[in-house]
Write a protein that holds these residues in place. Structure first.
Motif: not given
Length: 446
Positions: A20-23, A79-86, A146-152
């Motif tokens: 998960t990435r946010r702006r 689904l929520f067991a492993h979250i990589d989030a900012d 995971p960097a592709a999520v930043d691009d998205r």
């Protein structure tokens, strides 16, 4: 699209991380976003909490049968067991949004194509409006990089910045024909039969519903219909769920089913209705009559007592507020706020299962009312009068009861409304009450 089946992961990637990435971004028009991005999509706009729009599907959870909410909870935990989030505000965290059908044996036949017995989507992109800012959240399950999520996120930001509302809010599409189910005479027969059951001791109350199928002059614009509901019903929960390219379920409901934040639970008993007056004096007279109506107070207290009873196994305390009149543009209701503190942390789905269906949309005793509804109504309620809402990895969430609602596709829509039947109900008065409850959706369409 990642597809997670009930109780299991259809793709075999249940241990894959959720990235998960946010702006944060400048103010943006929700109507423009709805116009720019296609299904699957969802809208959640409460009167006093952050609102959000989600589109795309990073994961889809579905289940059916009597244990559908337990199955969903198991799938969601995986689904929520492993979250990589900012780091970002709590309200922007990834959440699953969707709902369940009124009857657990529901089949997604027209007009409910795509609406499973229980279906929740984790949006690929989620736009959340807080008090003073907006946040874009991108989600992906097990991405190769995971960097592709930043691009998205960056790509979506550019699309959102280019999105502008397409002119003024359009006029409603207009209604060219109507088909009611049941007829007025058949309705009288149904109500009298329900009263006979109540007199016989099998029932205390049952909520019988009607459907109104309409053809529209033009195809429905989803951004515009939600905008019209926002203007007309700011004190109600506005929602929209479109699981695929087909139908959309939307509404402006006054009824909160339950919200959970930590160990704090909030809900409301909403039952007993009357119309609005043509003048201030008439309106106040109708409200006073409602507050003094033995029939409506009886119906209302059945609901409030049942909600307290359903919460008590989970709560260290249950508090009931003052009964008041809730005024909406076409109808007035008796309402009583109810809050509870839980003994232990509980997933919001556990409380959804405990509360659905409330006597405000089902009846008492629940099983007898359930059977009466299935035997009496000549149409499938689908997701009407059912829990619609969202939940997150912590098990917090918010659900509304999907009343004052319609399911629509292209130039057709089906509206739903119901009335609570008790021992001294009058069939013609209950018919008139149902017509009032069609008001929010008809106003948005014609």
């Amino acid at each position: 699209m990642e597809s997670l089946g009930s109780g299991g992961d259809a793709s075999g990637r249940g241990d894959a991380p959720l990235v998960t990435r946010r702006r944060e971004l400048d103010a943006v028009s929700r109507r423009a976003v709805l116009d720019a991005f296609g299904p699957p999509r969802a809208v959640w706009t409460p009167p006093d909490d952050p609102s959000f729009v989600g589109w795309g599907a990073a994961a889809t959870l579905s289940a059916d049968g009597r244990n559908r909410l337990t199955q969903l909870q198991v799938s969601a935990d995986r689904l929520f067991a492993h979250i990589d989030a900012d780091d970002a505000p709590q309200g922007t965290r990834p959440r699953l949004v969707g709902g369940i059908s009124f009857h657990d044996a529901h089949q997604p036949d027209p007009p409910w194509t795509g609406f499973d017995s229980a279906r929740f989507v984790l949006p690929q992109l989620q736009l959340t409006w807080t008090d003073d800012s907006a946040w874009l959240t991108a989600n992906a399950v097990g991405p190769d990089d995971p960097a592709a999520v930043d691009d998205r996120v960056e790509d979506a930001l550019a699309e959102i910045e280019d999105a502008t509302p397409s002119g003024r809010i359009s006029e409603p599409p207009g209604v060219t024909s109507r088909k009611r189910c049941p007829s007025r005479e058949r309705w009288r027969e149904q109500v009298r039969a329900a009263i006979d059951r109540i007199s016989g001791g099998d029932l205390q109350k049952v909520v019988l519903a009607q459907s109104l199928s309409v053809e529209l002059e033009r195809e429905l614009s989803l951004p515009d219909v939600i905008a019209r509901l926002d203007i007309a019903y700011p004190d109600c929960q506005r929602f929209l769920v479109q699981p695929g390219d087909g139908p959309v379920f939307f509404g402006a409901t006054p009824e909160r089913l339950v919200s959970v934040s930590g160990r704090t639970v909030e809900t409301v008993a909403l039952a007993g209705s009357t119309g609005r007056g043509d003048t201030t004096e008439e309106d106040e007279w109708l409200a006073a009559e409602l507050l003094d109506s033995k029939k409506d107070i009886h119906e209302h207290e059945l609901v409030a007592d049942a909600v307290r009873t359903q919460l008590s196994p989970y709560a260290s305390s249950v508090q009931t507020g003052q009964r008041t009149v809730r005024k909406l543009p076409t109808v007035q209701h008796l309402q009583t706020p109810i809050t509870a503190e839980l003994d232990d942390a509980e997933h919001v789905l556990t409380l959804v299962e405990a509360l659905h269906p409330t006597p405000a949309v089902g009846g008492l005793p629940p099983d007898a009312a359930w059977e009466t509804i299935k035997e009496t109504e000549a149409f499938d309620r689908g997701w009407y009068a059912s829990p619609v809402g969202w939940f997150d990895a912590a098990g917090d969430g918010a659900f509304a009861v999907g009343i004052r609602s319609a399911v629509a596709e292209a130039d057709r829509a089906t509206l739903f409304a119901g009335a609570g039947i008790v021992a001294d109900s009058d069939p013609d008065r209950e018919w008139d009450e149902v017509q009032l409850k069609y008001g929010p959706m008809l106003d948005a369409l014609e």
